[in-house]
Design an enzyme around this catalytic site. Structure first.
Site, short mmCIF file in Angstrom:
data_model
loop_
_atom_site.label_atom_id
_atom_site.label_comp_id
_atom_site.label_asym_id
_atom_site.label_seq_id
_atom_site.Cartn_x
_atom_site.Cartn_y
_atom_site.Cartn_z
N LYS A 129 0.85 -1.18 0.00
CA LYS A 129 0.00 0.00 0.00
C LYS A 129 0.89 1.24 0.00
CE LYS A 129 0.95 1.27 4.44
NZ LYS A 129 1.66 2.52 4.82
N ASP B 116 -2.02 -1.24 11.00
CA ASP B 116 -2.53 -1.16 9.63
C ASP B 116 -2.91 -2.53 9.06
OD1 ASP B 116 0.05 -2.10 9.45
OD2 ASP B 116 0.66 -0.79 7.81
#
Length: 280
Positions: free
Chosen positions: A8, A139
């Protein structure tokens, strides 16, 4: 069974307040990119001479730590506390560089949870898998679905993104990660938490041409002061024609977003891990 944990990037990253527990609240947009590790598992034969319930082999890019401390093994052990799992062999082929701000380790952990759920019919559901993932990293929950999301808290509070977040489709993403490890202490050493004038979620919904003047990563100031060469990568991306460039997460990978395929970037960053991807 094989699964492909993706990386990401952060589109904006603002540290908005300090928490009583010593952590910090943030605001960011997590955006999945098509740079993936490869993770596969299969049941271990009963006669295989191993005392480990999850026997992990890691190949590809080098990562720190032994395999028993890898988040893939920790994910297995976490799920095994509540579900009966067979002993397994796991193979992780690393393509996402570590200590880059790309979330590779977190993605591997979350995808291990997904893989165990599907392969062994645990029927956990998205919400339950996200709750487990949060125990492994702030995350990690994002990578259960790997869908663009606005994140708050320490990164674990996720809101779905609407179609306006798809405005990077067709753009090209260049990555350059120097051989620099950024410590958490360095990243936070010069941070003064503050609420930004405009939320990164709202900026990302604007035309990308406005991002350079409005969208920011609060870690850049402190990290660029310790490691000027990382800041030089960002400036070089702009020199090469990037519409927007930013360090991802707490670094040290810098990305540039281009409208057209950039020239081969490896020659511009000979000491870096580099990659060019088309966003879909």
């Amino acid at each position: 069974m094989t699964i492909f944990p993706c990386a990401k990037i952060n589109l904006g990253l603002n540290i908005v307040s300090r928490r009583p527990d010593g952590y910090h609240n943030l605001e960011t947009v997590f955006y999945p990119i098509p740079l993936c590790d490869v993770l596969s598992v299969h049941k271990m034969d009963h006669d295989f001479p191993s005392e480990k319930p999850c026997d992990l082999k890691v190949t590809g890019l080098d990562i720190e730590g032994d395999e028993d401390s890898n988040l893939v093994v920790k994910a297995y052990n976490l799920i095994a506390k509540d579900f009966r799992l067979p002993r397994i062999h796991a193979h992780l082929y690393k393509r996402i560089p570590s200590q880059a701000g790309l979330g590779g380790g977190s993605s591997d952990a979350a995808h291990m949870i997904r893989l165990l759920d599907e392969e062994f019919h645990l029927n956990m559901g998205i919400s339950e898998m996200e709750r487990y993932a949060c125990q492994l990293g702030a995350d990690c929950a994002f990578f259960i679905t790997s869908e663009t999301a606005y994140a708050q808290g320490i990164g674990e509070i996720l809101e779905p993104a609407d179609n306006e977040f798809g405005n990077l489709e067709g753009y090209y993403l260049a990555l350059a990660k120097p051989p620099i490890a950024v410590s958490t202490r360095e990243a936070f050493s010069k941070i003064t938490p503050r609420q930004p004038m405009k939320c990164c979620r709202d900026i990302v919904r604007q035309p990308i041409e406005t991002w350079r003047s409005e969208l920011s990563n609060d870690f850049e100031q402190s990290i660029f002061s310790f490691h000027p060469s990382i800041g030089m990568i960002k400036e070089k991306f702009y020199d090469l024609g990037a519409v927007y460039s930013q360090m991802s997460g707490s670094g040290s990978c810098v990305f540039g977003i281009f409208k057209e395929p950039p020239l081969p970037i490896g020659k511009h960053f000979p000491d870096c891990f580099t990659e060019v991807l088309k966003l879909k």
